[in-house]
Design a protein around this motif. Sequence first.
Motif, PDB file in Angstrom:
ATOM      1  N   GLY A 185      29.722  71.967  -9.431  1.00  0.00           N
ATOM      2  CA  GLY A 185      29.044  71.162 -10.741  1.00  0.00           C
ATOM      3  C   GLY A 185      28.208  70.140  -9.923  1.00  0.00           C
ATOM      4  N   MET A 186      28.690  69.629  -8.727  1.00  0.00           N
ATOM      5  CA  MET A 186      27.988  68.484  -8.141  1.00  0.00           C
ATOM      6  C   MET A 186      26.611  68.938  -7.682  1.00  0.00           C
ATOM      7  SD  MET A 186      29.251  66.051  -5.062  1.00  0.00           S
ATOM      8  CE  MET A 186      28.900  67.577  -3.770  1.00  0.00           C
ATOM      9  N   LEU A 187      26.656  70.403  -6.929  1.00  0.00           N
ATOM     10  CA  LEU A 187      25.291  70.639  -6.245  1.00  0.00           C
ATOM     11  C   LEU A 187      24.401  70.864  -7.440  1.00  0.00           C
ATOM     12  CD1 LEU A 187      26.797  73.026  -3.579  1.00  0.00           C
ATOM     13  CD2 LEU A 187      25.694  70.594  -3.295  1.00  0.00           C
TER      14      LEU A 187
ATOM     15  N   LEU B  46      27.198  64.987 -15.622  1.00  0.00           N
ATOM     16  CA  LEU B  46      27.426  66.082 -16.466  1.00  0.00           C
ATOM     17  C   LEU B  46      28.008  67.340 -16.271  1.00  0.00           C
ATOM     18  CD1 LEU B  46      26.947  67.166 -19.755  1.00  0.00           C
ATOM     19  CD2 LEU B  46      24.829  67.859 -18.957  1.00  0.00           C
ATOM     20  N   PHE B  47      27.362  67.865 -15.079  1.00  0.00           N
ATOM     21  CA  PHE B  47      27.678  69.043 -14.200  1.00  0.00           C
ATOM     22  C   PHE B  47      28.984  68.826 -13.615  1.00  0.00           C
ATOM     23  CE2 PHE B  47      23.393  70.421 -15.479  1.00  0.00           C
ATOM     24  CZ  PHE B  47      23.734  71.731 -15.893  1.00  0.00           C
ATOM     25  N   LEU B  48      29.199  67.593 -13.272  1.00  0.00           N
ATOM     26  CA  LEU B  48      30.457  67.341 -12.510  1.00  0.00           C
ATOM     27  C   LEU B  48      31.680  67.477 -13.273  1.00  0.00           C
ATOM     28  CD1 LEU B  48      31.524  66.426  -9.618  1.00  0.00           C
ATOM     29  CD2 LEU B  48      31.293  63.966 -10.666  1.00  0.00           C
ATOM     30  N   LEU B  49      31.556  67.214 -14.707  1.00  0.00           N
ATOM     31  CA  LEU B  49      32.511  67.339 -15.614  1.00  0.00           C
ATOM     32  C   LEU B  49      32.374  68.698 -16.120  1.00  0.00           C
ATOM     33  CD1 LEU B  49      31.975  64.160 -17.807  1.00  0.00           C
ATOM     34  CD2 LEU B  49      33.673  64.467 -16.075  1.00  0.00           C
ATOM     35  N   LEU B  50      31.479  69.438 -16.254  1.00  0.00           N
ATOM     36  CA  LEU B  50      31.619  70.529 -16.709  1.00  0.00           C
ATOM     37  C   LEU B  50      32.000  71.531 -15.495  1.00  0.00           C
ATOM     38  CD1 LEU B  50      28.162  71.283 -18.112  1.00  0.00           C
ATOM     39  CD2 LEU B  50      30.430  71.420 -19.322  1.00  0.00           C
TER      40      LEU B  50
ATOM     41  N   LEU C 296      34.563  70.415 -13.451  1.00  0.00           N
ATOM     42  CA  LEU C 296      35.933  70.048 -13.565  1.00  0.00           C
ATOM     43  C   LEU C 296      36.748  70.763 -14.729  1.00  0.00           C
ATOM     44  CD1 LEU C 296      38.136  68.165 -12.152  1.00  0.00           C
ATOM     45  CD2 LEU C 296      37.433  66.513 -13.826  1.00  0.00           C
ATOM     46  N   GLY C 297      35.938  70.692 -15.920  1.00  0.00           N
ATOM     47  CA  GLY C 297      36.430  71.645 -17.024  1.00  0.00           C
ATOM     48  C   GLY C 297      36.588  73.160 -16.621  1.00  0.00           C
ATOM     49  N   SER C 298      35.642  73.702 -16.083  1.00  0.00           N
ATOM     50  CA  SER C 298      35.835  75.300 -15.851  1.00  0.00           C
ATOM     51  C   SER C 298      36.783  75.306 -14.586  1.00  0.00           C
ATOM     52  CB  SER C 298      34.302  75.592 -15.296  1.00  0.00           C
ATOM     53  OG  SER C 298      34.050  75.119 -13.953  1.00  0.00           O
ATOM     54  N   GLY C 299      36.830  74.503 -13.931  1.00  0.00           N
ATOM     55  CA  GLY C 299      38.044  74.508 -12.752  1.00  0.00           C
ATOM     56  C   GLY C 299      39.477  74.539 -13.481  1.00  0.00           C
ATOM     57  N   PHE C 300      39.682  73.461 -14.431  1.00  0.00           N
ATOM     58  CA  PHE C 300      40.993  73.453 -14.856  1.00  0.00           C
ATOM     59  C   PHE C 300      41.174  74.812 -16.120  1.00  0.00           C
ATOM     60  CE2 PHE C 300      40.838  68.722 -13.936  1.00  0.00           C
ATOM     61  CZ  PHE C 300      42.345  68.956 -13.246  1.00  0.00           C
ATOM     62  N   TYR C 301      40.079  75.103 -16.461  1.00  0.00           N
ATOM     63  CA  TYR C 301      40.359  76.417 -17.372  1.00  0.00           C
ATOM     64  C   TYR C 301      40.593  77.468 -16.424  1.00  0.00           C
ATOM     65  CZ  TYR C 301      39.033  80.252 -20.561  1.00  0.00           C
ATOM     66  OH  TYR C 301      39.260  81.487 -21.212  1.00  0.00           O
TER      67      TYR C 301
END
Length: 75
Positions: free
Chosen positions: A29-31, A49-53, A55-60
């Motif tokens: 997401g960061m890249l 935005l992509f950092l949060l996305l 992180l969300g996909s990682g937790f999913y």
Amino acid sequence: MPPRSKSPWRAIGLVSVISSYIVGGVVTGMLIGRFLDNMLGTEPILLILFLLLGLGSGFYGVFKVVQPYLGDDDS
């Protein structure tokens, strides 16, 4: 279905999968966010935005991996 053996190697593998999901999602997401920010000139917005996305996909992904281990111990 939860595993029947309680091997320490299985636990080590599970911990490494969990950490790789979290770290991989955040780094990806960061890249992507940084690349798009440089291309479009919107400095911190897409990075956040992509950092949060990520992180969300990682937790999913962690939830999906751990889900078979959650449940009743009656069996």
